[in-house]
Design a protein around this motif. Structure first.
Motif, short mmCIF file in Angstrom:
data_model
loop_
_atom_site.label_atom_id
_atom_site.label_comp_id
_atom_site.label_asym_id
_atom_site.label_seq_id
_atom_site.Cartn_x
_atom_site.Cartn_y
_atom_site.Cartn_z
N ALA A 1 0.83 -1.21 0.00
CA ALA A 1 0.00 0.00 0.00
C ALA A 1 0.86 1.26 0.00
O ALA A 1 0.55 2.24 -0.69
N VAL A 2 1.97 1.24 0.77
CA VAL A 2 2.88 2.40 0.78
C VAL A 2 3.50 2.59 -0.61
O VAL A 2 3.60 3.72 -1.12
N VAL A 3 3.92 1.49 -1.22
CA VAL A 3 4.52 1.57 -2.56
C VAL A 3 3.51 2.12 -3.57
O VAL A 3 3.86 2.94 -4.44
N GLU A 4 2.25 1.71 -3.48
CA GLU A 4 1.23 2.19 -4.40
C GLU A 4 1.02 3.69 -4.29
O GLU A 4 0.75 4.37 -5.28
N ASP A 5 1.15 4.22 -3.06
CA ASP A 5 1.02 5.67 -2.89
C ASP A 5 2.09 6.41 -3.69
O ASP A 5 1.81 7.46 -4.30
N PHE A 6 3.32 5.86 -3.70
CA PHE A 6 4.39 6.51 -4.47
C PHE A 6 4.18 6.31 -5.98
O PHE A 6 4.49 7.22 -6.77
N ARG A 7 3.63 5.15 -6.34
CA ARG A 7 3.37 4.93 -7.77
C ARG A 7 2.29 5.88 -8.28
O ARG A 7 2.35 6.34 -9.44
N LEU B 1 2.43 3.92 12.34
CA LEU B 1 3.82 4.30 12.59
C LEU B 1 4.77 3.55 11.66
O LEU B 1 5.70 4.14 11.10
N MET B 2 4.52 2.23 11.49
CA MET B 2 5.41 1.46 10.62
C MET B 2 5.29 1.92 9.17
O MET B 2 6.28 1.96 8.43
N ARG B 3 4.08 2.30 8.76
CA ARG B 3 3.89 2.82 7.40
C ARG B 3 4.71 4.11 7.21
O ARG B 3 5.30 4.34 6.16
N ARG B 4 4.76 4.91 8.27
CA ARG B 4 5.50 6.16 8.17
C ARG B 4 7.01 5.90 8.08
O ARG B 4 7.73 6.56 7.33
N ALA B 5 7.50 4.91 8.84
CA ALA B 5 8.93 4.59 8.79
C ALA B 5 9.31 4.10 7.39
O ALA B 5 10.34 4.51 6.84
N ILE B 6 8.49 3.21 6.82
CA ILE B 6 8.79 2.70 5.47
C ILE B 6 8.71 3.83 4.44
O ILE B 6 9.54 3.92 3.52
N ARG B 7 7.74 4.72 4.60
CA ARG B 7 7.59 5.83 3.67
C ARG B 7 8.82 6.74 3.71
O ARG B 7 9.30 7.20 2.67
N ASN B 8 9.36 6.99 4.92
CA ASN B 8 10.54 7.84 5.02
C ASN B 8 11.74 7.23 4.29
O ASN B 8 12.51 7.94 3.63
N LEU B 9 11.91 5.92 4.40
CA LEU B 9 13.03 5.27 3.72
C LEU B 9 12.85 5.33 2.20
O LEU B 9 13.82 5.54 1.45
N ILE B 10 11.63 5.12 1.73
CA ILE B 10 11.39 5.18 0.28
C ILE B 10 11.57 6.61 -0.23
O ILE B 10 12.13 6.84 -1.32
#
Length: 448
Positions: free
Chosen positions: A316-322, A344-353
């Protein structure tokens, strides 16, 4: 191969081991002193009467009243001592010294230790009491003293074999002492260690803000004071964190209000370019404020732990960037249940991407499940990070790009916030330069 742990971890075991070692050392010293006293008494028991009897035999022989075939001292033409048998050099030396002091000049002095056992033929002519005593003593000492030109004077002396008896006596004494001393020590240590274990468990499981029962005050008064101090400290920490949250809430409110007013006022700016730049600046300030408040509030998250599909969350996080036309690739895997705080975990992954896209224009995301941990790898094809700076970039407000351009360097909170979120979940974030170029940021989460 596991190392053998000889030192116990718990207090009762340590106290018992120390007392056991002390008792064993004391018993060993006692046994050594007792053995020395026993040997000294055995030496005196053998040499004292032997000297007196030899002197008496020599005097009676000079008076013509000595019968060499009877009595405790007998005469022999040759020494009955077997030269290959056990002998006592200290007894021989002592006899020579004491006989010289008594005025007797003798030739050779020989000794032999002979053991007794039940059924020994030598005991047939002895009475029952003497035979039993001889067996109980364990042996006898044959003493042969040469009189130059007159033959040998031979006599028998008791020679106790008491070492084995002393060893068993030491063992029984030690076991009795262990039973009398160690059992109370174990009981006392257990009474002390139970409150300490409860205190350790409470300290490890303490989470500020959660409803928690105070640790029961029990044990000796010193231990009760420690537990009471811990309970009071926990209340003070919770109160301080509550005050910090209220302060952060007030700061956020006070800062967002003028930012919202500015956002409304810039609508009156006629220049579209200036208005867009102002709007971007206000949005950046809001994002910065959100990051700072999120970083400050970690440790007391309001979001509960939830069992989620980690693969679906990352997808889902990757789709937001796509959706924003960013080049992000995700290697899909099967469902992977994890108990985490999803927002919170979604935010951590989003920051790294976001970092990967900012510095490498693209990101490759994959999940590597293991038996005890799960790794989320975010790789890019950017310039990487100097090896000596890999640890510094996690510090808040640290930027390797020194131009202060937010479009190329941000404000330096993304990695710090990501690591804080992951560590709060029991994992960690690591960075490594890829051999083929670029950087790999890895989130490691425990599966339990």
């Amino acid at each position: 191969m596991k190392r053998l742990r000889l030192w116990p971890r718990n207090l009762s075991g340590q106290m018992a081991l120390l007392v056991a070692i002390a008792l064993f050392v004391a018993q060993a010293i006692n046994f050594t002193m007792l053995l020395q006293d026993r040997r000294a008494a055995r030496y005196e028991q053998a040499t004292g009467p032997a000297v007196a009897r030899i002197v008496d035999a020599v005097e009676r022989s000079a008076q013509g009243r000595f019968d060499g075939t009877r009595g405790r001292v007998r005469r022999a033409t040759a020494s009955p001592v077997n030269p290959k048998a056990e002998h006592q050099a200290d007894v021989e030396t002592g006899l020579r010294t004491e006989l010289a002091e008594a005025g007797l000049q003798v030739g050779r002095i020989e000794t032999e230790v002979r053991d007794f056992h039940r059924g020994d033929k030598r005991l047939r002519h002895w009475g029952p009491r003497m035979a039993e005593r001889a067996v109980r003593m364990g042996g006898e000492l044959i003493i042969a003293v040469e009189q130059p030109g007159q033959g040998w004077l031979v006599l028998n002396a008791p020679w106790p074999r008491a070492e084995s008896y002393l060893v068993w006596r030491l063992i029984w004494q030690t076991l009795i002492l262990y039973g009398i001393v160690l059992l109370p020590v174990l009981w006392i240590g257990r009474r002390l260690s139970q409150p300490l274990r409860s205190l350790a468990v409470a300290a490890r499981s303490f989470v500020p803000g959660e409803v928690d029962v105070p640790v029961e005050e029990r044990g000796p008064q010193d231990l009760r004071d420690v537990i009471a101090a811990f309970n009071a400290l926990r209340l003070r920490v919770t109160a301080m964190l509550d005050e910090k949250d209220r302060m952060l809430g007030a700061i956020g409110h006070d800062l967002r209000t003028p930012l919202a007013a500015l956002r409304v006022r810039i609508e009156s700016v006629e220049d579209d370019n200036d208005r867009a730049k102002m709007a971007d600046t206000i949005a950046e300030m809001n994002r910065t404020l959100d990051d700072i408040l999120s970083l400050a509030r970690l440790g007391r998250p309001s979001e509960p732990l939830t069992e989620v599909d980690l693969a679906a969350l990352v997808d889902a996080v990757v789709e937001d960037f796509r959706d924003l036309d960013h080049d992000v690739i995700f290697e899909e895997i099967a469902r992977l249940k994890m108990r985490i705080r999803p927002s919170l975990m979604r935010r951590a992954i989003r920051n790294l991407i976001e970092n990967a896209i900012k510095y490498g224009q693209s990101a490759e995301v994959r999940i590597v499940p293991g038996e005890t941990a799960v790794a989320i790898v975010v790789a890019d094809k950017g310039p990487g990070i100097p090896p000596d700076q890999l640890g510094n970039v996690f510090d808040a407000f640290t930027r390797l790009e020194t131009s202060r351009n937010k479009e190329t360097g941000g404000i330096g909170l993304g990695l710090a916030l990501a690591r804080a979120i992951v560590r709060d979940a029991g994992g960690d974030v690591t960075l490594a330069n890829r051999p083929e170029g670029g950087l790999a940021a890895t989130i490691t989460l425990p599966r339990s």
